[in-house]
Design an enzyme around this catalytic site. Structure first.
Site, PDB file in Angstrom:
ATOM      1  N   GLU A  90       0.828  -1.210   0.000  1.00  0.00           N
ATOM      2  CA  GLU A  90       0.000   0.000   0.000  1.00  0.00           C
ATOM      3  C   GLU A  90       0.860   1.257   0.000  1.00  0.00           C
ATOM      4  OE1 GLU A  90      -2.311  -3.406   1.220  1.00  0.00           O
ATOM      5  OE2 GLU A  90      -0.413  -2.613   1.977  1.00  0.00           O
ATOM      6  N   PRO A 305      11.867 -14.444  -0.732  1.00  0.00           N
ATOM      7  CA  PRO A 305      10.734 -14.878   0.108  1.00  0.00           C
ATOM      8  C   PRO A 305       9.903 -13.682   0.569  1.00  0.00           C
ATOM      9  CG  PRO A 305      12.787 -15.921   0.802  1.00  0.00           C
ATOM     10  CD  PRO A 305      13.152 -14.840  -0.171  1.00  0.00           C
ATOM     11  N   ASN A 376       1.303  -8.727  -6.209  1.00  0.00           N
ATOM     12  CA  ASN A 376       1.249  -7.699  -7.252  1.00  0.00           C
ATOM     13  C   ASN A 376       2.135  -8.072  -8.449  1.00  0.00           C
ATOM     14  OD1 ASN A 376       0.971  -5.338  -8.663  1.00  0.00           O
ATOM     15  ND2 ASN A 376       2.165  -4.094  -7.239  1.00  0.00           N
ATOM     16  N   GLU A 379       4.560  -4.405 -11.028  1.00  0.00           N
ATOM     17  CA  GLU A 379       5.936  -3.921 -11.083  1.00  0.00           C
ATOM     18  C   GLU A 379       6.776  -4.683 -12.111  1.00  0.00           C
ATOM     19  OE1 GLU A 379       7.205  -3.975  -7.018  1.00  0.00           O
ATOM     20  OE2 GLU A 379       6.637  -1.892  -6.708  1.00  0.00           O
TER      21      GLU A 379
END
Length: 826
Positions: A90, A305, A376, A379
């Protein structure tokens, strides 16, 4: 037809009932939530004690979670922006929005909070140069939240995604600040839980002024939870914007011919899992690497990780698999690291993963083979890296759908399919490049959410009107006194109107200039300015004023323009009118009697300006001009002493013309205009600008040059001193010391001597104050000042639209169709 017949006057009982209903403030959801907090409080204490003892990184800043912020934050100017981003993802998403908001209004104080150690570190690393402060969000107890609200005094709280904290939401709205959820989403995994608890969430989700969601699916889900559609909007996903931020690669790739990044991998039954599972993505990636290294001897695997707690576990797995690897945390800055290929770079640090995507030939995004809902993918897509994900992308369902539609990623079912796909892409660079380009195109196509969201947030920011956060023990007595004030005001108004009806109207029309709030709103400067304009167009105005704190034994005074009378005899505000030498001045509490005497002495008067007359019902008027203080237009929504209102906001329906002062921002002015329309749709709204004419020396009265950058010490006794401080800032002066006295304060030589001493101690060669305060200063201050220069500022209000104002003024003065030439009071 009289105004009494045209408009129904609200009774005291009705007004108090409306205020009570509006201010109860405790919904059943909040009550249930607070009861649960009380029951679970011992367990919460045990958790946080254990956490602070165990985690050395958490311990130093834990007081922030209780609302104890660094002292520097408590000196923040009011009307800041507070953005809350729960963790790293976030925070990263918020960066483009922060940059956009800062670029548009760089002067606005800005704070960022996070709830996790990783999130706080990410905010310090990526946002510290953009904001005024980074700290942990307070625990969602009322007393913790109120401490933060008192310290940073936000005008807007922005919450990233769907962090629902009932006490935080309720207390922010109680202070009058705006509240917005941005990048809002409800994942497939959590949606059933939200829906089952709809009755609890519904009243809480009605508190935000806007919920700006990522997709149409999220929109529909919020509607089902009871959010009004007018507060919902699909604004896009900030992650698309943040993904496009430039990344600098500081990580070595050891001259690898192929680079495979395994990002945010998770282990079995890892903390935060939706349900128990046995999938160990780190073990899966290591096994696939063992298969691939024979085919690709120049292969570098960058294994990252998700959880720092697993770094050591993964390192042990690599050793037991007899894989050559190096830990990023053991690589020394400035020294060349060595790794024999094929090998593994274990990325056991935080915040560097995004830097690896630019050199990646293949990226596997973890949390997707295991039933974790995915992570996500934007990127790596923005870096044109070809992406592979597993079957579980529930947390990013909308993004995954977009990418599948664009053939911009490959979704695999299991370990064997992941092996085949990774091998294929590593062996076919052209295929991998084409897949990566489709991914970047998908990101570019959907970017721009930051600008859209910022444009939606500023009206909320400028439409907020702060009031101090009060606890129940403070609020309830003030609420009772506020009810009594309201009831007394209603009775006084009814009595005054009754008296006015029994009296014949004055032969000259009366124009009232008043306000709805206590304290300074610019009534006296505007009355002086309007007098000047009326004289310029050929009218013969006179002024009626109460003469606050006048010491004359005469109940009614009538003074000619420019007459030399002591300030104690007239009161300070009356002195401003006298010294302007513009018009005859009548001073008296009974302004009907004072007006009669003035008109007898000055029969040529054709307009009576009633200074501070909106609540003075005993004198009928043709026009009610109400000045609205742009710094606090609605007085905290409550009457004195709980707020700053002289009477409830429903009284604004009596106004014929609104004039907004101290609203330099057009966004602020438009927000105030919309707020006024809720109470009076017909009265036109105008705005004034404050013009600083000149500085004058206290002793000689001569004009002084005070260039920008001059260090000064300032003092004033005004109802709202913030306007004076803003004016000094606008003039570019370096204010090293401020001293606030009570409104209409009559100064003593000792007080000026102390103020001058403070000015010298702070390195200021000059004291500055206002014209009103100049009148309340004693004579012969040379000894008290001891060489310190004292200057006062001559200001003037100026309407932005004089012609439009006078068109509305003349319409109101002529009366409404079918009404009497002179209106009775309302």
């Amino acid at each position: 037809m009289s105004v009494f017949e045209a408009k129904q006057r609200p009774t005291a009982a009705k007004v108090i009932l409306e205020i009570t209903t509006r201010n109860l403030g405790i919904t059943r959801s909040l009550l249930l939530y607070r009861v649960l907090q009380l029951v679970s409080f011992p367990f919460i204490v045990v958790y946080f004690v254990s956490r602070t003892l165990k985690d050395k990184d958490y311990r130093p800043h834990f007081p922030e979670r209780l609302g104890f912020l660094p002292r520097i934050f408590k000196r923040t100017d009011p009307n800041s922006i507070w953005l809350h981003a729960v963790s790293v993802g976030e925070v990263v998403s918020a960066i483009p929005l922060i940059k956009q908001l800062r670029a548009q209004h760089p002067e606005t104080p800005f704070f960022v909070t996070s709830s996790t150690i990783a999130g706080r570190k990410a905010a310090e690393r990526q946002a510290s140069t953009l904001v005024d402060g980074v700290f942990y969000a307070p625990i969602d107890f009322v007393w913790c939240v109120r401490r933060v609200l008192r310290a940073i005094r936000p005008a807007l709280l922005i919450v990233l995604e769907t962090e629902i904290w009932p006490n935080l939401y309720a207390e922010v709205k109680r202070t009058g600040a705006g509240l917005a959820i941005v990048n809002g989403r409800i994942s497939d995994r959590t949606w059933p839980r939200y829906l089952s608890a709809r009755r609890f969430f519904c009243p809480i989700l009605r508190l935000p002024d806007a919920i700006l969601v990522q997709s149409s699916t999220d929109y529909k889900r919020y509607v089902q939870l009871g959010v009004p559609e007018e507060r919902l909007e699909v604004a896009g996903n900030l992650k698309y914007d943040s993904a496009l931020a430039p990344r600098k690669l500081d990580l070595p790739t050891f001259e690898a011919k192929q680079v495979w990044v395994a990002a945010s991998t998770v282990g079995p039954n890892e903390r935060g899992s939706a349900r128990a599972h046995s999938v160990d993505e780190d073990a899966v990636v290591i096994r696939i690497f063992q298969h691939l290294r024979a085919e690709f001897p120049g292969l570098l695997l960058i294994l990252a990780p998700r959880q720092p707690a697993r770094f050591e576990t993964v390192a042990r797995k690599l050793r037991s698999a007899e894989v050559t690897f190096i830990r990023r945390s053991e690589m020394r800055a400035g020294q060349a690291a060595r790794l024999r290929l094929p090998g593994v770079l274990l990325l056991d640090t935080i915040g560097e993963l995004a830097e690896t995507y630019g050199s990646a030939d293949v990226v596997f995004v973890g949390g997707s083979l295991a039933p974790r809902g995915g992570h996500n993918i934007l990127e790596p897509a923005a870096a044109s890296a070809p992406i592979i994900v597993g079957p579980h992308m529930e947390n990013f369902a909308a993004i995954a759908h977009d990418f599948r539609e664009a053939s911009a990623m490959v979704q695999v079912k299991d370990e064997q399919e992941l092996l085949r796909t990774a091998r294929s892409l590593l062996a076919d660079p052209q295929q991998a490049k084409s897949l990566g380009e489709r991914g970047r195109t998908a990101v570019l196509k959907r970017a721009g959410a930051a600008l859209r969201i910022a444009e939606r947030l500023w009206p909320i920011y400028y439409g907020s009107y702060r009031r101090p956060p009060l606890g129940g023990l403070t609020r309830w007595p003030l609420q009772l006194l506020s009810y009594l004030w309201t009831a007394g005001g209603c009775w006084k108004r009814a009595h005054g109107e009754k008296m006015a009806r029994s009296l014949p109207p004055l032969p000259a029309p009366v124009v009232s200039i008043g306000a709805i709030t206590v304290g300074g709103s610019g009534k006296t400067p505007f009355t002086k300015y309007l007098t000047q304009l009326l004289l310029q167009r050929g009218d013969s105005p006179a002024i009626l004023t109460r003469g606050y704190r006048k010491r004359s034994p005469q109940p009614n005074l009538v003074l000619s323009p420019g007459m030399d009378v002591a300030a104690a005899f007239t009161g300070d505000e009356a002195q401003i009118f006298l010294r302007s030498a513009q018009a005859p001045l009548g001073i008296g509490a009974n302004r009907y009697e004072t007006g009669k005497i003035l008109l007898a002495q000055y029969p040529e008067t054709d307009i009576l300006l009633l200074d501070d007359g909106f609540q003075h019902a005993r004198l009928a008027r043709e026009v009610d001009i109400v000045l609205i203080d742009g710094l606090d237009p609605f007085g905290g929504g409550a009457t004195v002493p709980l707020g700053r209102l002289r009477e409830p906001l429903q009284a604004l329906s009596r106004a014929d013309i609104f004039v907004v002062t101290r609203a330099e921002s057009t966004d602020r002015f438009e927000a105030i205009r919309r707020g006024l329309a809720r109470y009076n749709e017909t009265a036109p709204v105008f705005r004034t600008r404050l013009i600083a004419r000149r500085w004058r020396d206290y002793l000689s009265g001569e004009t002084l040059q005070v260039p920008a950058g001059t260090p000064v010490a300032a003092f004033c006794g005004l109802g709202n001193p913030q306007n004076f401080w803003n004016t000094l800032d606008g003039l570019g002066l370096k204010v090293v010391f401020k001293w606030v006295f009570g409104d209409h304060h009559a100064y003593t030589p000792v007080e000026i001597q102390r103020t001058a001493h403070q000015a010298r101690a702070n390195g200021a060669p000059m004291l500055v104050t206002t014209e009103k305060d100049r009148i309340n200063l004693p004579d012969h201050l040379e000894q008290a000042l001891k060489g310190m220069q004292l200057a006062w500022l001559e200001i003037e209000l100026q309407l932005e639209d004089e012609s439009g104002f006078f068109a509305a003024f003349d319409r109101a003065l002529a009366g409404r169709p079918g009404s009497a030439a002179v209106k009775t009071p309302r």
